[in-house]
Motif scaffolding. Structure first.
Motif, PDB file in Angstrom:
ATOM      1  N   UNK A 126      43.881  53.849  69.615  1.00  0.00           N
ATOM      2  CA  UNK A 126      43.241  54.085  68.314  1.00  0.00           C
ATOM      3  C   UNK A 126      41.990  53.239  68.155  1.00  0.00           C
ATOM      4  N   UNK A 127      41.042  53.726  67.346  1.00  0.00           N
ATOM      5  CA  UNK A 127      39.844  52.923  67.084  1.00  0.00           C
ATOM      6  C   UNK A 127      40.242  51.598  66.435  1.00  0.00           C
ATOM      7  N   UNK A 128      39.390  50.605  66.556  1.00  0.00           N
ATOM      8  CA  UNK A 128      39.655  49.273  66.002  1.00  0.00           C
ATOM      9  C   UNK A 128      40.063  49.367  64.529  1.00  0.00           C
ATOM     10  N   UNK A 129      39.428  50.239  63.776  1.00  0.00           N
ATOM     11  CA  UNK A 129      39.760  50.388  62.359  1.00  0.00           C
ATOM     12  C   UNK A 129      41.187  50.833  62.140  1.00  0.00           C
ATOM     13  N   UNK A 130      41.696  51.689  63.017  1.00  0.00           N
ATOM     14  CA  UNK A 130      43.079  52.134  62.874  1.00  0.00           C
ATOM     15  C   UNK A 130      44.060  51.074  63.347  1.00  0.00           C
ATOM     16  N   UNK A 131      43.658  50.217  64.276  1.00  0.00           N
ATOM     17  CA  UNK A 131      44.534  49.107  64.661  1.00  0.00           C
ATOM     18  C   UNK A 131      44.706  48.167  63.467  1.00  0.00           C
ATOM     19  N   UNK A 132      43.639  47.952  62.729  1.00  0.00           N
ATOM     20  CA  UNK A 132      43.714  47.124  61.517  1.00  0.00           C
ATOM     21  C   UNK A 132      44.677  47.758  60.520  1.00  0.00           C
ATOM     22  N   UNK A 133      44.518  49.050  60.265  1.00  0.00           N
ATOM     23  CA  UNK A 133      45.402  49.737  59.327  1.00  0.00           C
ATOM     24  C   UNK A 133      46.841  49.730  59.826  1.00  0.00           C
ATOM     25  N   UNK A 134      47.032  49.782  61.126  1.00  0.00           N
ATOM     26  CA  UNK A 134      48.373  49.783  61.686  1.00  0.00           C
ATOM     27  C   UNK A 134      49.165  48.538  61.316  1.00  0.00           C
ATOM     28  N   UNK A 135      48.484  47.448  61.020  1.00  0.00           N
ATOM     29  CA  UNK A 135      49.175  46.227  60.598  1.00  0.00           C
ATOM     30  C   UNK A 135      49.840  46.406  59.239  1.00  0.00           C
ATOM     31  N   UNK A 136      49.500  47.464  58.523  1.00  0.00           N
ATOM     32  CA  UNK A 136      50.069  47.712  57.201  1.00  0.00           C
ATOM     33  C   UNK A 136      51.347  48.540  57.254  1.00  0.00           C
ATOM     34  N   UNK A 137      51.734  49.005  58.435  1.00  0.00           N
ATOM     35  CA  UNK A 137      52.928  49.830  58.586  1.00  0.00           C
ATOM     36  C   UNK A 137      54.172  48.963  58.438  1.00  0.00           C
ATOM     37  N   UNK A 142      33.997  48.478  53.865  1.00  0.00           N
ATOM     38  CA  UNK A 142      33.917  47.979  55.236  1.00  0.00           C
ATOM     39  C   UNK A 142      34.821  46.768  55.417  1.00  0.00           C
ATOM     40  N   UNK A 143      35.044  46.488  56.667  1.00  0.00           N
ATOM     41  CA  UNK A 143      35.891  45.363  57.035  1.00  0.00           C
ATOM     42  C   UNK A 143      35.035  44.281  57.658  1.00  0.00           C
ATOM     43  N   UNK A 144      35.365  43.043  57.334  1.00  0.00           N
ATOM     44  CA  UNK A 144      34.744  41.878  57.955  1.00  0.00           C
ATOM     45  C   UNK A 144      35.892  41.022  58.477  1.00  0.00           C
ATOM     46  N   UNK A 145      36.158  41.124  59.767  1.00  0.00           N
ATOM     47  CA  UNK A 145      37.284  40.401  60.348  1.00  0.00           C
ATOM     48  C   UNK A 145      38.597  40.908  59.797  1.00  0.00           C
ATOM     49  N   UNK A 146      39.362  40.029  59.174  1.00  0.00           N
ATOM     50  CA  UNK A 146      40.675  40.380  58.621  1.00  0.00           C
ATOM     51  C   UNK A 146      40.590  40.888  57.185  1.00  0.00           C
TER      52      UNK A 146
END
Length: 149
Positions: free
Chosen positions: A31-42, A119-123
């Protein structure tokens, strides 16, 4: 051309067609980096923060929906019975390298007319809902262990 050579060429062509057919799936497996970030919310977790300078606490259930295009967060405040509930959909647009958020809550359709982007900046992910009465900003920061903080 001998029959054996034709058979070998057929197998090779079929193998190439299978490989070509699998390329989109192989590309989608990372997954794109953005989806890896969202994946932490699962999963099931607790959210603590502030809304309009008031401390809030929610129980959250996060899951991928719509073929992995969105993360749905089901929020329920920690009071009993809950005074607030919402379903929030976060998506990542890799072309624009930004996030889109749709917030649906128990107050109905009027507040759901506006989608946020950000947008996202780091975490830290910051999204803004451009309401007619004034912009509303949501900021979500993941802790070092990948959880909401």
């Amino acid at each position: 051309m001998p029959a054996e050579a034709r058979a070998d060429m057929t197998v090779t062509v079929r193998s190439m067609l299978v490989l070509v057919a699998l390329l989109p799936a192989l590309a989608a497996s990372a997954p794109p980096e953005g989806n890896r970030y969202l994946g932490a919310l699962v999963g099931d977790w607790e959210f603590r923060g502030a809304v309009m300078q008031k401390d809030v606490r929610y129980w959250v259930h996060g899951r991928w929906v719509l073929n992995g295009a969105w993360i749905e967060l089901q929020l329920r405040d920690a009071t009993h019975p809950p005074q607030y509930e919402a379903s929030v959909y976060f998506g990542y647009d890799p072309k624009s390298d930004d996030y889109v958020v749709h917030w649906l809550d128990r107050f109905g359709a009027a507040g759901a007319r506006v989608a946020a982007s950000g947008r996202r900046d780091g975490r830290t992910l910051t999204v803004t809902f451009p309401y007619a009465e004034g912009a509303f900003r949501d900021t979500l920061t993941l802790t070092a262990d990948g959880n909401d903080g």
